[in-house]
Design a protein around this motif. Structure first.
Motif: not given
Length: 105
Positions: A90-97
């Motif tokens: 929800r805070a904008g963290f995503r798995p790295p590409e």
């Protein structure tokens, strides 16, 4: 704290600490063609049970992310617990590409 490589945010209510999050500034190896702004390692994130699901954690992460943007930090990393993954998403963290890992078994 100390040498400035550790920063902390604390959430308070009625003068009592209700949560905290720490940010460790990790220096990058200098590169001639890249920005050498430190990356941020988010750690020691905790909110007391009575203040969970009341936006206390979100407010801590918002403050940390505002600081990161204001200082030009373009990468924040975290190793979340299973329970905290939705909050970080929800805070904008995503798995790295682009990430590779090797572990000795």
């Amino acid at each position: 704290m100390g040498d400035g490589r550790w920063l902390a945010w604390v959430a308070e209510s009625d003068g009592v600490a209700r949560g905290h999050v720490f940010l460790n500034l990790v220096e990058r190896v200098p590169e001639p063609y890249e920005d050498n702004t430190p990356l941020g390692y988010v750690t020691n994130f905790y909110v007391t049970p009575g203040f969970r699901d009341r936006r206390c954690g979100a407010a801590l992460l918002d403050a940390l992310r505002r600081h990161a943007r204001a200082t030009g930090m373009d990468v924040l990393v975290v190793w979340p617990s299973e329970r905290s993954v939705p909050l970080y998403r929800r805070a904008g963290f995503r798995p790295p590409e682009e990430l590779l890992e090797a572990r000795d078994s």
